[in-house]
Scaffold this motif. Structure first.
Motif, short mmCIF file in Angstrom:
data_model
loop_
_atom_site.label_atom_id
_atom_site.label_comp_id
_atom_site.label_asym_id
_atom_site.label_seq_id
_atom_site.Cartn_x
_atom_site.Cartn_y
_atom_site.Cartn_z
N TYR A 54 20.47 -0.52 -8.08
CA TYR A 54 20.50 0.01 -6.71
C TYR A 54 21.85 -0.18 -6.04
O TYR A 54 22.21 0.60 -5.15
CB TYR A 54 19.36 -0.59 -5.88
CG TYR A 54 18.08 0.20 -6.04
CD1 TYR A 54 17.98 1.49 -5.50
CD2 TYR A 54 17.00 -0.30 -6.74
CE1 TYR A 54 16.83 2.24 -5.66
CE2 TYR A 54 15.84 0.45 -6.91
CZ TYR A 54 15.76 1.71 -6.37
OH TYR A 54 14.64 2.46 -6.53
N TYR A 67 16.41 8.41 -1.61
CA TYR A 67 15.72 7.12 -1.52
C TYR A 67 15.44 6.74 -0.07
O TYR A 67 16.18 7.16 0.84
CB TYR A 67 16.56 6.03 -2.21
CG TYR A 67 16.47 6.13 -3.72
CD1 TYR A 67 15.51 5.41 -4.42
CD2 TYR A 67 17.32 6.96 -4.43
CE1 TYR A 67 15.40 5.51 -5.80
CE2 TYR A 67 17.23 7.06 -5.81
CZ TYR A 67 16.27 6.34 -6.49
OH TYR A 67 16.16 6.44 -7.84
N LEU A 72 14.86 -0.11 1.16
CA LEU A 72 15.52 -0.38 -0.12
C LEU A 72 14.84 -1.54 -0.84
O LEU A 72 14.59 -1.48 -2.05
CB LEU A 72 17.00 -0.71 0.14
CG LEU A 72 17.80 -1.15 -1.09
CD1 LEU A 72 17.80 -0.07 -2.16
CD2 LEU A 72 19.24 -1.48 -0.68
#
Ligand code: HEM
Length: 157
Positions: A54, A67, A72
């Motif tokens: 990521y 995304y 996250l």
């Protein structure tokens, strides 16, 4: 003189020097050596892999807009749990998310060959930092390569 001496333990070798043979380990009877998940370091390894993945995705102009930027940490946990479960670790992913149905879950995103290649590029960079043995590296990479191609859902640019 007997001909079968080779089949017997040498008289002068102490028993302690004969390495024990373990056919099964663990209460669930996994093969000796345990799961691939355990072999490459369990939760810590998968979480490190996904966090580094990521780190790359966050700087990708094509992938990052897909995304959930506000979640996250959630995305990190979902991918980590999925990979743990796939490779023989805890089944927390399915307890929380149900059946993976990965292709279906990716339908909302435009995954063309460029997106697939970018995803793989970030995963490759993350996987390189793990410094796995060549065999373990090839095992994990072969899976990502096939899985990412299976996620393709358009050839539109
Ligand atoms: C080929 C390029 C790929 C793209 C562009 C992509 C993109 C995405 C996006 C945007 C999400 C939503 C993030 C979230 O909320 O969790 C997601 C989720 C997810 N992806 Fe991918 N993905 C790709 C390949 C893969 C591959 C190869 C795997 C497995 C090895 C995978 C596993 C997952 C998992 C487990 C989730 C969470 C599903 C859930 O429970 O909601 N993805 N992906």
């Amino acid at each position: 003189m007997s001909n079968d001496s080779a089949a017997q333990a040498p008289q002068d070798q102490p028993v302690g020097q004969i390495s024990p043979v373990t056919l099964r380990v663990g209460e669930h009877g996994e093969a000796a050596g345990g799961s691939f998940y355990e072999k490459i370091g369990g939760r810590a390894t998968f979480e490190t892999l996904v966090r580094r993945f990521y780190d790359g995705v966050q700087h990708d102009p094509v992938l990052w807009p897909m995304y959930p930027a506000h979640d996250l940490e959630g995305a990190i946990q979902r991918l980590t749990m999925f990979l743990e479960q796939y490779w023989g670790g805890p089944g927390t992913y399915s307890e929380q998310r149900g059946h993976p149905r990965l292709r279906m879950r990716h339908v909302p995103f435009k995954i063309n060959p460029d997106a697939r290649d970018r995803w793989l590029q970030h995963m490759r960079a993350a996987q390189d930092t793990l410094e796995l043995s060549p065999l373990d590296d090839a095992t994990l990479w072969g899976y990502f390569d096939r899985a990412a191609t299976a996620m393709l859902n358009t050839f539109e640019e």
